[in-house]
Design an enzyme around this catalytic site. Structure first.
Site: not given
Ligand code: ATP
Ligand code: MG
Length: 562
Positions: A36, A263, A273
């Site tokens: 994104e 992750r 983020k």
């Protein structure tokens, strides 16, 4: 990436091997990396990038770089460009075309209309709060929306008018009609379209006031691109049934197989983020590419290499189990790389002036020094020597601790690549600080052992006359706590910031050859660590060198003592 590099083995590659053996997808392997564009990429993304592009390369397939850009108010073109730069820097090739989910807004709208026609989607007028109440909880089933039984005709009409801009933000959404009693909350009639007036999308401008939700967009974009293996992190495991529902209900031509892995979490830093954005916007760091940041841009500016990040991802592997990697693992990778590949130089970070009183003022000479102790291919360089030098303040002690091997009053030390000197006098300022040493050199020790006496210490130095002045920035952990956003003391990650994460040394002296350093070029400053010329450097300005990493893992010793 070279063909000779060792190929990793992991459970995802095993699945692909099985798929190929079984003749699935006509032997095609297509992956994607779907960021994104709402921030810069971090080291966790590097793991995902290298996994997806690495698989595409090794299986002679393709990896699409696709921006999942459904959230225009948080996204912008600066992030798009930064992400492209980082992916390219890692050595990954996305081919001729960059993909955007927004390329599919028309197609996605058509999919939504199909769902309505199949009585699998409806327009709902509940506001956000009511919607939350109706959704239920983990232990309680949800309730059907009073708008759930709207007719196909009414839904088609309302949805078209939502697109035409007839309704205000938040007054209507389109929802999938699945099961409000599902134990998986993602399946309780999730919203698939929402109204957003007045935002300018970085790709589609003001064309749309209706935006698809991430979950709807993501799986269908994968299907439209013919992605065979849709690799993502574990938090999307619970979304897989929803993705499968969309793909099955819409009978898409391709049905990508989703595979989840854990992750990357790294000690003493954060890989969220949202939180990294807060660090930047709150002024806690000097920007996304601050060398303390775990962003790819920050690591690059700090002096990390793509090879070191690739090696790091190889060492940590790909699994389904959650864990936190020690910072030492990452630092070990860059240290190994630079130990092999960075030429050696001398630089004095905390200068102390030395005057060689028996060396003629008008004289100077040149020493030839090896650029790498183990690798002759690095060649040699010329180092000037004269009457005035700088050594590091830490290499002189008036009252030496036990076993101190460097310079002391009346003692001797070898200047690396040069002569043995003796300290005859320490000159002090009015506060008693040593500001200069008067020494004498022994002309017979040029390149050979002094006869009849032992000189144990070897220290680095630079010639005062030819040295260049520089600023050197030393970095420490950005956070004091190993898991800053999960410290049991109730502190927020901001409280766990390390106030001493940056030390700036403004008056360092570097050997003259470093005047030719190029932005981003790496060196070992002997005895001090690995350093890199800040990439923002412009010719004519005082150079700034960032310390990439220390020579040894001193941190591990501290951790073990805790
Ligand atoms: P954040 O939660 O920090 O905003 P994100 O997952 O929302 O990260 P995206 O831009 O959506 O950020 O991420 C793109 C891809 O990178 C996703 O497929 C995601 O699974 C993967 N990714 C993100 N963070 C990590 C991580 N720490 N380790 C491995 N892969 C990650
Ligand atoms: Mg995401």
């Amino acid at each position: 990436m070279s063909d000779t590099a060792p190929k990793p083995s992991n459970f995802i590659r095993n699945i692909i091997d099985e798929d190929l053996k079984a003749g699935k997808n006509d032997g095609r392997v297509i992956t994607r990396f779907p960021p994104e564009p709402n921030g810069y990429l971090h080291i966790g993304h590097a793991k995902s990038i290298l996994l997806n592009f690495g698989i595409a390369e090794d299986y002679h397939g393709r990896c699409n770089l696709r921006f999942d850009d459904t959230n225009p108010h948080k996204e912008n073109i600066e992030f798009v460009e930064a992400i492209k730069e980082d992916v390219a820097w890692l050595g990954c090739d996305w081919g001729d075309k960059v993909y955007f989910s927004s390329d599919y807004f028309e197609a996605l709208y058509a999919f939504a209309v199909q769902l309505i026609k199949k009585e699998k989607a409806y327009v709902c007028d509940l506001n956000a709060e009511a919607m939350r109440e109706y959704r239920g909880t983990l232990t309680e089933a949800g309730k059907n929306s009073p708008f759930r039984s709207r007719s196909v005709k009414e839904n088609l009409d309302l949805f078209a008018r939502m697109k035409a801009g007839e309704f205000e933000d938040g007054t209507k959404v389109l929802r999938a009609k699945i099961d409000m009693a599902s134990p998986n909350i993602n399946m309780r009639d999730p919203t698939i379209y929402r109204i957003r007036h007045g935002v300018v999308h970085h790709q589609t401008g003001a064309e749309w006031c209706l935006y698809p939700m991430y979950d709807f967009t993501h799986c269908l974009s994968d299907a439209l691109e013919g992605v065979t293996h849709s690799i993502c992190t574990l938090e999307f495991e619970d979304h897989r049934p929803l993705y499968d529902w969309f793909l099955d209900t819409l009978e898409t031509e391709h049905h990508p197989q989703q595979i989840e892995f854990s992750r990357l979490n790294l000690e003493h830093t954060i890989t969220s983020k949202r939180k990294l954005t807060e660090l930047v916007e709150g002024g806690h760091v000097a920007g996304w590419d601050d060398p303390r940041m775990p962003t790819i841009a920050g690591l690059r500016r700090r002096g990390y290499t793509p090879a070191a990040l690739r090696e790091f991802c190889l060492r940590i592997g790909v699994t389904k189990s959650d864990n936190v990697i020690e910072m030492g693992v990452l630092e070990g990778c860059i240290r190994d790389d630079l130990n092999k590949n960075a030429p050696r130089r001398m630089a004095v970070l905390n200068p102390l002036k030395v005057v060689i009183t028996n060396y003629p003022a008008e004289e100077n000479e040149i020493f030839e020094a090896a650029n790498h102790p183990q690798d002759e291919n690095f060649g040699t360089r010329k180092i000037p020597f004269g009457r005035e030098l700088y050594i590091d303040q830490a290499d002189f002690e008036e009252v030496p601790p036990k076993k101190y091997k460097r310079l002391i009053p009346g003692g001797e030390v070898r200047l690396r690549n040069s002569y043995v000197i003796r300290c005859n006098e320490a000159i002090k300022d009015s506060d008693g600080n040593v500001i200069e040493l008067r020494c004498s050199y022994d002309a017979n020790t040029r390149g050979k052992k002094p006869e009849g006496r032992k000189v144990k210490g070897v220290i680095h130095w630079v010639d005062a006359n030819s040295a260049i002045e520089a600023e050197v920035r030393l970095y420490d952990r950005l956070f004091n706590h190993p898991t800053p956003d999960n410290s049991k003391d109730g502190n927020s990650y901001i409280d766990n910031l390390n106030p001493a994460s940056l030390s700036t040394l403004s008056h360092c002296y570097l050997e003259a050859t470093l005047a030719d350093a190029k932005p981003g070029e790496q060196f070992q400053f002997e005895r001090e660590g690995y350093f890199s010329l800040d990439p923002t450097h412009q010719a004519g300005n005082k150079p700034v060198f960032n310390r990439t990493v220390t020579l040894r893992d001193s941190w591990a010793k501290i951790e073990n003592k805790r």
